[in-house]
Every structure is written in structure tokens, then in C-alpha cells.
Design an enzyme around this catalytic site. Sequence first.
Site, PDB file in Angstrom:
ATOM      1  N   LYS A   1      -0.535   5.824   8.173  1.00 11.27           N
ATOM      2  CA  LYS A   1       0.227   5.993   6.930  1.00 11.27           C
ATOM      3  C   LYS A   1      -0.678   5.909   5.708  1.00 11.27           C
ATOM      4  O   LYS A   1      -0.579   6.701   4.772  1.00 11.27           O
ATOM      5  CB  LYS A   1       1.321   4.927   6.866  1.00 11.27           C
ATOM      6  CG  LYS A   1       2.227   4.998   5.647  1.00 11.27           C
ATOM      7  CD  LYS A   1       1.821   4.047   4.537  1.00 11.27           C
ATOM      8  CE  LYS A   1       1.984   2.609   4.931  1.00 11.27           C
ATOM      9  NZ  LYS A   1       1.687   1.666   3.823  1.00 11.27           N
TER      10      LYS A   1
ATOM     11  N   THR B   1       0.864  -1.185   0.000  1.00 10.81           N
ATOM     12  CA  THR B   1       0.000   0.000   0.000  1.00 10.81           C
ATOM     13  C   THR B   1       0.893   1.226   0.000  1.00 10.81           C
ATOM     14  O   THR B   1       1.479   1.571   1.026  1.00 10.81           O
ATOM     15  CB  THR B   1      -0.913   0.017   1.231  1.00 10.81           C
ATOM     16  OG1 THR B   1      -1.734  -1.153   1.221  1.00 10.81           O
ATOM     17  CG2 THR B   1      -1.801   1.254   1.220  1.00 10.81           C
TER      18      THR B   1
ATOM     19  N   LYS C   1      -7.454   0.729  -3.314  1.00 15.06           N
ATOM     20  CA  LYS C   1      -7.017   0.349  -1.973  1.00 15.06           C
ATOM     21  C   LYS C   1      -7.107   1.521  -1.004  1.00 15.06           C
ATOM     22  O   LYS C   1      -7.590   1.391   0.123  1.00 15.06           O
ATOM     23  CB  LYS C   1      -5.581  -0.165  -2.047  1.00 15.06           C
ATOM     24  CG  LYS C   1      -4.890  -0.324  -0.712  1.00 15.06           C
ATOM     25  CD  LYS C   1      -5.539  -1.391   0.145  1.00 15.06           C
ATOM     26  CE  LYS C   1      -4.757  -1.600   1.433  1.00 15.06           C
ATOM     27  NZ  LYS C   1      -5.345  -2.644   2.282  1.00 15.06           N
TER      28      LYS C   1
END
Length: 694
Positions: A289, A139, A214
Site C-alpha cells: 500500500k 501513512t 515518509k
Amino acid sequence: MSALRRVPGVWQSARGRQSWTSVRRLSSSPITQANWGFVGLGQMGYPMARNLRAKIPATDSITIYDINESATSQFAEEANSAGPGASVTVAKSLRDVSRASETVITMLPQPKHVQAVYEEFVAGGLDKSNPRLFIDCSTIDVTTSLEVGSSIRALGHDFVDAPVSGGVVGATAATLTFMLGASDSVVGKAQPILEKMGKRVIHMGDPGTGIVGKLANNYLLAMNNLATAEAMNFGIKLGLDAKKLANLINCSTGKCWPSEVNNPVPGVIEGAPSSRGYQGGFGVSLMAKDLKLAIAAADLAGAKLILAEPARKLLYLFFLVYTFFSSSSSPSKIHSHPQVTPPTCSHAPVGYHRGLPGVGSTAEFCRSQVRSLTMADDASKPRICVNYVAGRYLVYDVNDIAYLRTTWHMCGTLFGTLPQAQQQNIFLGLPLELMQEEARLLVDQRVAMIVDDSLAHRDAIKALSETDKADIVALKTQEQDKLMLANREESMKRKEAAIENAKASGKWKNKPAKVSEASSSQAEENSLFGSRSDTVIEDASGGVSEELASTVQRTSPDDGSQRQYIIPMASSAIGPHSLRIPQEAEHIPSPPDARYQVYKHLQSLGYFMSPGLRFGCQFVAYPGDPLRFHSHFLVKSLQWDEELSILDLVGGGRLGTGVKKAWMMAGLEQRDTGADEPEGHSVRTFCVEWAGFG
């Protein structure tokens, strides 16, 4: 973002470390004697690699790599003890993986790790005669993914982004959902591979779209995680049974993945991380994050994620509480322990300060970080305008200056003056000049925006019609007349007060004053602000003439020689017309990274920072407002591997001691972050105080 097109399909990035799998150019038919590569055996990558090995033919081979040697050793031992299956080889370097494998899968924590790994692959040389397929399940941000993919495709190989959804539980059970970003010609090669590690593969579109899907999914997941933790805590505190509350939510409209599969309350869902002591779950720092990446992607597209930044700060706050106060990173467990007493660390030997002096414990460090993170943006307050003028960053509005000083501990430097009265330079006023570090921090925190002052005024003036200009001139003239009349009334009041004082002191006499017209005119010319009557004129005998004092020289507002002009102190409007300010300018300050990080670190701890040129350093750090406190530290930032001569060391220490301060060296420590650590640098500080020889 121009390379992204909206095509039906979805795929999400893996949360955890990235992994690499290499395979021969694949078709939908079974593959034998294929060579696979997997990089990144973290919480996500380890079970993914294990499932991959279990589902490929025993005649195949898999090469693994991770900087954590214990993880690779454990994987190899587990494979050997599991009996027949694909052979496992532990690579000594990344280049060994890319050379030995036909398909490489990567599962890494952060964008910088992905970039570093693929740069090493490219640098190692990839034989074009043996095409390879690279699958990145990490990711990361869209820009990094596109750049990495382009570098691989430029060498004649295929690259797809395939982040995952399902967490550690899904990775272990091979039920992950992959969000695939790939060209149509590569989908058929990548999909059979991904199905060995997951349950569902959704093609989102061209390269990069998997990452977008995502990040959108994780944004929603983060909101659901926080809301579920708060809802469960809310119900439990009011006497509800945790399992009954969860059952109610899961058969009602509040049902979501965190409530049904990954409930944060221990004992509600068997096998969930909360029921295993919060082990094995997705770290809150990684979720923070992901939110940061989502914010960056949304900014590129001009989309607003109003909840993202407050949620990111809250998640990082949870991480700090976990690190310093508790033994869990679960929001639910943190909610249930509001009175946790933080531990303290032992002090360093006297005369040597390791870390920041004045912050004697991890508790104080955490509290300072909490103060920094909980300075939430006020959505109703517009951003402060920091005007860029001739290479300087200036703030004109006195209310903004007061806000910066009280809330952000920024004092800046006043340098405004009056050109007609140079002696006024000792009493400098607006505007306030900010250091580059101060301006950059305000921009990064979305508190301020940089305005190209000359460009904004020029564009605004060009847009004015002749009627607008005439209206502005009339308004300015009206303002000047009002100001002149107000000054005259104030002058009369001062004159009357002076007469009353003179009468009370016995100096008042009713005799004509001997003041010539010439001397009065000369006094008038020498006055910066024109006629002043706050002093009483005495006559030849030392008394004050009532007749003269009561005489007021009246000047017509049309007398241009007596006009006073109002100069606006903020670039907010031209007359009645609002000044259109660009939302962002290209003059964003870019101070050296080490220096900026050191400034941010000290500022987040509550220190007031000012320029340190007068002491031969970069910053002077005050424990409170400089109007009330003396400074404690002379700060010099250094690169972590930068050499420091003994003369500079001794000179700095002597100087600091001579002015009753400590000389501080600070820099960014270069370190590798683990999967559950927040991204960013660690700032280390050391202080020197001169003690003498012998």
C-alpha cells in the site's frame, strides 16, 4: 503539491493503524490536567498510546477509540492493572473523542479510514472557543492529508501530519522517528507530544511534507526488505550460515535496517518478528500500500520510480502466498518453502454456487491472481495507442490487437468495413473497438495510453511546413505507383496460372475471342479494384483465346482513374514525420465502479470477456478464446445493496439455461479491512441455473 515547499527536516508516517491524541494547546512547558484522545489501537497505535499514557501526568485523562472493541477493552484493563497513571476512558463514538480531548492523535491503516474519521470529527462540530491540536501519524497519500488538514484548520484548529518510522519494535520501545509536516507556529506544540512516543522528531516543512518524507523512506525500505530477503536466501541456499552472513553484511557496504534490526531469517536477530514466528511485524500488504502511495505521489511530481511497481506486485504476491499457501508473510520464509501445497476449500451444495464457479479452490484463485500480478510490464515495449474517436476506444495496429488477445485476453469487436462494397460488412476488419472496462484496465496497468485521435492529427498537421506537405504528397504518390505495379504483376501471375489450368483441362483453343471493347470496359467499371485478369475469357465455341489472354492492357501510373490509395491503419506517423502523441489524454474511460471491478475480477481469473448486449446482460464470459470455446456465464454486475426483482432473477436464470450458460450476479462486497489485509474491494459472484418447479 503547490502547498509543499522544500524546508530542512524529515518525518515519517506510522505503519499500522492510526491513532488520535488530544491535548490542550501545548507549549514547551509541562502540562497538567490535559485531555488526550487516541484513535486507532492497531499494531502501531496500541504501543504508542501505552507509551503516551506512561509519560503524561497522572492527573491527565486519555480517551481511546477503535472499531476493534477487544483492543480498547484490553487497553483499559491493562491501564487499570498498571497502577496510578492517567485515567483511561473508552469512547463510544469518534465524536466523543473530539469533544472530550484537546489533543487528538490518529493512527489508521489507509487513506479512506483517515478521511472517514476526520469527516466524522468535522460533522460532530468542533467548538472554536476551545482550540484543538490534531496529529495524524498514518501513512496516507499527500492529497488526502492536505484535504483533511484544510478541513480542520478551516474550523480554527491545528493539524499536523506526523508519520513514523521504526515499525512495531520502535513503537513498543518508544524509539520511533517522526517526520513532521507542520507550519512553524505549530511545531513547538506538536514536538513535545511526539517525543513522548518516540526518540526523534524531524521537521520536514509545511503540512504534507511529512507524508512525502515518509513515502520516500518507505520506498527505500521496501527495496531493502526485498533485497535482504533474497540475499539471505541466496547465501543460505549456497551453504552459508545465516548469522555469519548477516554479520558480514552488517559490517560491510550492504548494511541496512532490515539486515541489522529486522532480519527476515528466524534466529538471526533476537526479538525480530522472524524470531517470533513472524508475529508483530509490518505486513507486506501495508508495504504494498505504501508503495502504491509513493507511485501516486511520484506521478504528481513527474518523478520516475522504476522499481516501485514491480516491487509492489511482488509484495502483494507474497501476501497471496501467505494467505493461501503458508502461515507467514515473511519473504524469507516464503523463499524457503517453494513446494508448499495449497489447501482447497470444500465445494458448495450442488445447484448453488457460492463464489466463482469453475474456480474450485483457494489454490486456483491464488494461481489466477499470480498470473495477473506477474504479467510484468515490458519496459522496452512502448505503450499501446488506444485511439479515442467519437466516444469510442479503437485499436488500429494488428500487432497490438494480437498482443491484447494473447496476453490480456481482450478480443474486442471488429467493425471496420469498405464503403464501396457494403456486402463486405459480413467480414469486418480493423479497427478493433474496446469496451470501456478493457480500455480502463489497460490504462491502469500502464499497458496503453488514450490518444485523442483528431487532436493528435490536427496538431501534427499544423506543425508541418509547406516543404513537409510537398514531401508527404510525393511519398504518397510513390507508394501508390509501387502498389499499382505490384498489383499488375500479381494480375499477370494469376492470368498465367489460369491459362495453364485451362490448357491442362483441355479447354484451351487458339481462336479469337468475341469480346467487345464495350463489354470489357463495362466489366472494368463494375470491378472494385480495376482491371482483374484472374479469370480466363472464353470464345464463342467455349474455348479460351490465347491471343486475348496474352494481351495485357497497360495503364500508365499517371492515370489517376486507376490509382489505389493507401490508408494507414495506425495513428503513428504522417509521411516520414512521426506523429507526436500526447502522453495522456483527458478521455480516460470511467465505467461504473462495480461493473469495472467485476470485469477486472473475472479477467484476472483468465476469462475472456465480451459485450453481453445480445444476451441481455453486461458481459459474456468465456473460459478461453471465443474462437475455441463456448461462453459459460452471462454476467450482470450489481451494487452490493442493490435490489433485484424476482422477475429479473427468474428471467436471467431461464435465459442462461436456455442458451446453455449460467446467469451470474456479481458485486462488490462492502467490508472493513484489517491492518494486514490488502486494500480494495472483495468481489463476490453467484450463479443461477434454472432447474424447474416441483
